[in-house]
Design a protein around this motif. Sequence first.
Motif, PDB file in Angstrom:
ATOM      1  N   GLY A  69       0.807  -1.207   0.000  1.00  0.00           N
ATOM      2  CA  GLY A  69       0.000   0.000   0.000  1.00  0.00           C
ATOM      3  C   GLY A  69       0.841   1.257   0.000  1.00  0.00           C
ATOM      4  N   ILE A  70       0.193   2.384   0.248  1.00  0.00           N
ATOM      5  CA  ILE A  70       0.839   3.685   0.147  1.00  0.00           C
ATOM      6  C   ILE A  70       1.996   3.839   1.129  1.00  0.00           C
ATOM      7  CG2 ILE A  70      -0.811   4.785   1.730  1.00  0.00           C
ATOM      8  CD1 ILE A  70      -0.644   7.293  -0.025  1.00  0.00           C
ATOM      9  N   VAL A  71       1.867   3.248   2.328  1.00  0.00           N
ATOM     10  CA  VAL A  71       2.928   3.367   3.331  1.00  0.00           C
ATOM     11  C   VAL A  71       4.158   2.591   2.895  1.00  0.00           C
ATOM     12  CG1 VAL A  71       3.566   2.959   5.732  1.00  0.00           C
ATOM     13  CG2 VAL A  71       1.240   3.669   5.180  1.00  0.00           C
ATOM     14  N   ALA A  72       3.958   1.334   2.502  1.00  0.00           N
ATOM     15  CA  ALA A  72       5.079   0.496   2.094  1.00  0.00           C
ATOM     16  C   ALA A  72       5.783   1.070   0.866  1.00  0.00           C
ATOM     17  CB  ALA A  72       4.593  -0.921   1.811  1.00  0.00           C
ATOM     18  N   ASN A  73       5.006   1.524  -0.118  1.00  0.00           N
ATOM     19  CA  ASN A  73       5.587   2.091  -1.330  1.00  0.00           C
ATOM     20  C   ASN A  73       6.416   3.331  -1.027  1.00  0.00           C
ATOM     21  OD1 ASN A  73       4.742   1.060  -4.253  1.00  0.00           O
ATOM     22  ND2 ASN A  73       3.087   0.539  -2.837  1.00  0.00           N
ATOM     23  N   ASN A  74       5.927   4.137  -0.108  1.00  0.00           N
ATOM     24  CA  ASN A  74       6.603   5.389   0.236  1.00  0.00           C
ATOM     25  C   ASN A  74       7.863   5.141   1.063  1.00  0.00           C
ATOM     26  OD1 ASN A  74       6.500   8.303   0.055  1.00  0.00           O
ATOM     27  ND2 ASN A  74       6.074   8.308   2.256  1.00  0.00           N
ATOM     28  N   ASN A 171      -7.117 -14.244   0.026  1.00  0.00           N
ATOM     29  CA  ASN A 171      -5.654 -14.247   0.014  1.00  0.00           C
ATOM     30  C   ASN A 171      -5.052 -12.857  -0.085  1.00  0.00           C
ATOM     31  OD1 ASN A 171      -5.095 -17.134   0.157  1.00  0.00           O
ATOM     32  ND2 ASN A 171      -5.958 -17.228  -1.910  1.00  0.00           N
ATOM     33  N   ASP A 172      -5.839 -11.837   0.220  1.00  0.00           N
ATOM     34  CA  ASP A 172      -5.307 -10.470   0.227  1.00  0.00           C
ATOM     35  C   ASP A 172      -4.353 -10.296   1.404  1.00  0.00           C
ATOM     36  OD1 ASP A 172      -4.901  -7.843  -0.511  1.00  0.00           O
ATOM     37  OD2 ASP A 172      -7.040  -7.405  -0.738  1.00  0.00           O
ATOM     38  N   ASN A 173      -3.600  -9.210   1.373  1.00  0.00           N
ATOM     39  CA  ASN A 173      -2.697  -8.852   2.466  1.00  0.00           C
ATOM     40  C   ASN A 173      -3.446  -7.938   3.434  1.00  0.00           C
ATOM     41  OD1 ASN A 173      -0.617  -7.994   4.138  1.00  0.00           O
ATOM     42  ND2 ASN A 173       0.255  -6.610   2.606  1.00  0.00           N
ATOM     43  N   PHE A 174      -3.631  -8.393   4.667  1.00  0.00           N
ATOM     44  CA  PHE A 174      -4.371  -7.611   5.665  1.00  0.00           C
ATOM     45  C   PHE A 174      -3.455  -6.976   6.710  1.00  0.00           C
ATOM     46  CE2 PHE A 174      -7.435 -10.438   3.778  1.00  0.00           C
ATOM     47  CZ  PHE A 174      -8.604  -9.701   3.729  1.00  0.00           C
ATOM     48  N   ASP A 175      -2.150  -6.959   6.442  1.00  0.00           N
ATOM     49  CA  ASP A 175      -1.206  -6.319   7.353  1.00  0.00           C
ATOM     50  C   ASP A 175      -1.403  -4.805   7.293  1.00  0.00           C
ATOM     51  OD1 ASP A 175       1.366  -4.922   8.062  1.00  0.00           O
ATOM     52  OD2 ASP A 175       1.967  -6.961   8.543  1.00  0.00           O
ATOM     53  N   LEU A 176      -1.609  -4.177   8.431  1.00  0.00           N
ATOM     54  CA  LEU A 176      -1.943  -2.753   8.454  1.00  0.00           C
ATOM     55  C   LEU A 176      -0.799  -1.864   7.988  1.00  0.00           C
ATOM     56  CD1 LEU A 176      -4.059  -2.486  11.737  1.00  0.00           C
ATOM     57  CD2 LEU A 176      -4.848  -2.711   9.368  1.00  0.00           C
ATOM     58  N   GLU A 177       0.428  -2.355   8.032  1.00  0.00           N
ATOM     59  CA  GLU A 177       1.566  -1.543   7.602  1.00  0.00           C
ATOM     60  C   GLU A 177       1.808  -1.619   6.100  1.00  0.00           C
ATOM     61  OE1 GLU A 177       3.437   0.583   9.419  1.00  0.00           O
ATOM     62  OE2 GLU A 177       1.986   0.197  11.022  1.00  0.00           O
ATOM     63  N   THR A 178       1.442  -2.726   5.471  1.00  0.00           N
ATOM     64  CA  THR A 178       1.816  -2.933   4.075  1.00  0.00           C
ATOM     65  C   THR A 178       0.640  -3.179   3.135  1.00  0.00           C
ATOM     66  OG1 THR A 178       2.142  -5.317   4.474  1.00  0.00           O
ATOM     67  CG2 THR A 178       4.067  -3.884   4.735  1.00  0.00           C
ATOM     68  N   SER A 179      -0.579  -3.241   3.648  1.00  0.00           N
ATOM     69  CA  SER A 179      -1.723  -3.591   2.805  1.00  0.00           C
ATOM     70  C   SER A 179      -2.267  -2.390   2.041  1.00  0.00           C
ATOM     71  CB  SER A 179      -2.841  -4.183   3.663  1.00  0.00           C
ATOM     72  OG  SER A 179      -3.347  -3.210   4.553  1.00  0.00           O
ATOM     73  N   HIS A 180      -3.136  -2.688   1.089  1.00  0.00           N
ATOM     74  CA  HIS A 180      -3.875  -1.648   0.388  1.00  0.00           C
ATOM     75  C   HIS A 180      -5.096  -1.246   1.217  1.00  0.00           C
ATOM     76  CE1 HIS A 180      -1.572  -3.380  -3.057  1.00  0.00           C
ATOM     77  NE2 HIS A 180      -1.511  -2.103  -3.386  1.00  0.00           N
ATOM     78  N   VAL A 181      -5.809  -0.221   0.731  1.00  0.00           N
ATOM     79  CA  VAL A 181      -6.821   0.417   1.566  1.00  0.00           C
ATOM     80  C   VAL A 181      -7.982  -0.513   1.923  1.00  0.00           C
ATOM     81  CG1 VAL A 181      -7.993   1.431  -0.456  1.00  0.00           C
ATOM     82  CG2 VAL A 181      -8.320   2.438   1.801  1.00  0.00           C
ATOM     83  N   ALA A 184      -7.133  -3.214   4.529  1.00  0.00           N
ATOM     84  CA  ALA A 184      -6.801  -2.515   5.771  1.00  0.00           C
ATOM     85  C   ALA A 184      -8.063  -2.047   6.486  1.00  0.00           C
ATOM     86  CB  ALA A 184      -5.890  -1.324   5.476  1.00  0.00           C
ATOM     87  N   LEU A 185      -9.042  -1.570   5.729  1.00  0.00           N
ATOM     88  CA  LEU A 185     -10.304  -1.131   6.321  1.00  0.00           C
ATOM     89  C   LEU A 185     -11.057  -2.304   6.941  1.00  0.00           C
ATOM     90  CD1 LEU A 185     -11.639   1.409   3.652  1.00  0.00           C
ATOM     91  CD2 LEU A 185     -10.715   1.933   5.907  1.00  0.00           C
ATOM     92  N   ILE A 186     -11.078  -3.425   6.243  1.00  0.00           N
ATOM     93  CA  ILE A 186     -11.754  -4.613   6.788  1.00  0.00           C
ATOM     94  C   ILE A 186     -11.146  -4.995   8.120  1.00  0.00           C
ATOM     95  CG2 ILE A 186     -12.038  -7.109   6.467  1.00  0.00           C
ATOM     96  CD1 ILE A 186     -12.530  -6.581   3.510  1.00  0.00           C
ATOM     97  N   ARG A 187      -9.836  -5.045   8.171  1.00  0.00           N
ATOM     98  CA  ARG A 187      -9.186  -5.450   9.420  1.00  0.00           C
ATOM     99  C   ARG A 187      -9.388  -4.417  10.523  1.00  0.00           C
ATOM    100  NH1 ARG A 187      -3.146  -7.965  10.390  1.00  0.00           N
ATOM    101  NH2 ARG A 187      -3.259  -7.937  12.660  1.00  0.00           N
ATOM    102  N   LYS A 188      -9.275  -3.135  10.181  1.00  0.00           N
ATOM    103  CA  LYS A 188      -9.444  -2.089  11.202  1.00  0.00           C
ATOM    104  C   LYS A 188     -10.832  -2.127  11.822  1.00  0.00           C
ATOM    105  CE  LYS A 188      -6.113   1.569  10.191  1.00  0.00           C
ATOM    106  NZ  LYS A 188      -5.963   3.018   9.993  1.00  0.00           N
ATOM    107  N   PHE A 189     -11.855  -2.221  10.993  1.00  0.00           N
ATOM    108  CA  PHE A 189     -13.219  -2.236  11.519  1.00  0.00           C
ATOM    109  C   PHE A 189     -13.493  -3.511  12.307  1.00  0.00           C
ATOM    110  CE2 PHE A 189     -14.155   1.005   8.172  1.00  0.00           C
ATOM    111  CZ  PHE A 189     -14.647   1.984   9.020  1.00  0.00           C
ATOM    112  N   VAL A 311      -4.013 -14.810   8.427  1.00  0.00           N
ATOM    113  CA  VAL A 311      -3.709 -13.498   7.869  1.00  0.00           C
ATOM    114  C   VAL A 311      -3.026 -12.598   8.894  1.00  0.00           C
ATOM    115  CG1 VAL A 311      -5.617 -13.589   6.235  1.00  0.00           C
ATOM    116  CG2 VAL A 311      -5.976 -12.503   8.459  1.00  0.00           C
ATOM    117  N   LYS A 312      -3.085 -12.934  10.166  1.00  0.00           N
ATOM    118  CA  LYS A 312      -2.409 -12.123  11.171  1.00  0.00           C
ATOM    119  C   LYS A 312      -0.928 -12.461  11.264  1.00  0.00           C
ATOM    120  CE  LYS A 312      -6.159 -10.852  14.321  1.00  0.00           C
ATOM    121  NZ  LYS A 312      -6.628 -10.924  15.699  1.00  0.00           N
TER     122      LYS A 312
END
Length: 313
Positions: A69-74, A171-181, A184-189, A311-312
């Motif tokens: 996601g945006i954090v990892a890319n940056n 099989n998406d990436n649900f890691d809050l540091e490296t995932s896409h939006v 990440a929203l699914i996991r946060k909620f 996924v965790k």
Amino acid sequence: MNKNSRIYVAGHRGLVGSAILNKLHEKGYTNLVYKTSAELDLKNSNQVYDFFENENIEYVFLAAAKVGGIVANNDYPADFIRDNILIQTNVIDAAYKNNVKKLLFLGSTCIYPKLAKQPLKEEYLLTGELEPTNEAYAIAKIAGIKMCESYNRQYGTNFISAMPTNLYGPNDNFDLETSHVLPALIRKFHEAKVSGKDQVELWGTGSPKREFLHTDDLSDACIFLMENYSDNEIVNIGIGEDIAIKDLAAKIRQIVSFDGEIVYDTSKPDGTPRKLVDVTKINELGWHAKTSLDEGLEETYKWFKDNIEAVKM
């Protein structure tokens, strides 16, 4: 490509590759080849060339990539440009040298200029500056596109490139540091609901718009293109509709049944204001997406809950 063709799916454990592999099985393809990164390091040219020499590969779905996601890319631009260029260079060149009949390279709509007109047409490639936060990844993907085009021109290969929009699904990436939006929203909620929190904080303003394509549709489109398209021009894959992040968050909050408040941290970057792809080309070829966003979100959240321990990790 027939049901007995020797088909290699590079990146078969990832979001895209796993969906393509499953779809190939579903459609009756039986001679499939795939290796884990421990078995075959695609960044290692010697391993890749030996693999292609020994396996008699006829068709390649090049879905292997370093993504985030945006954090990892940056934060890790060197990793993104280096690893992706190594992976795609090794696979594309080995495919050529071992007479692969056809290769599909998976790019990304981040290749388009940050402020390009909407919807994004294939011809907008290289017409403006890229989004700075994922520039390294985008440049790597553009290099892959141009490598396929150049090999076609010089060597007469049949290497095609597809540009999927934002993807989600099993099989998406649900890691809050490296995932896409979306994941990440699914996991946060979900975690906010389970822990009894009264609010969820999201990055940015919530105003950027994004288009989301379920991986079941993407995999179907990739096989469709492999069977029906041979041209040097890139092809967008999407649904032709987008949604504001704040509206996506509201949908996910409802699906997860979280009753708390959504708070936006406007000090954090939004990224590209809008990213909607023009799907005229692939629609005219005869392919259309079938999965609605609501249906796809329900399915993805169910998969997340069913696989939450994995996924965790």
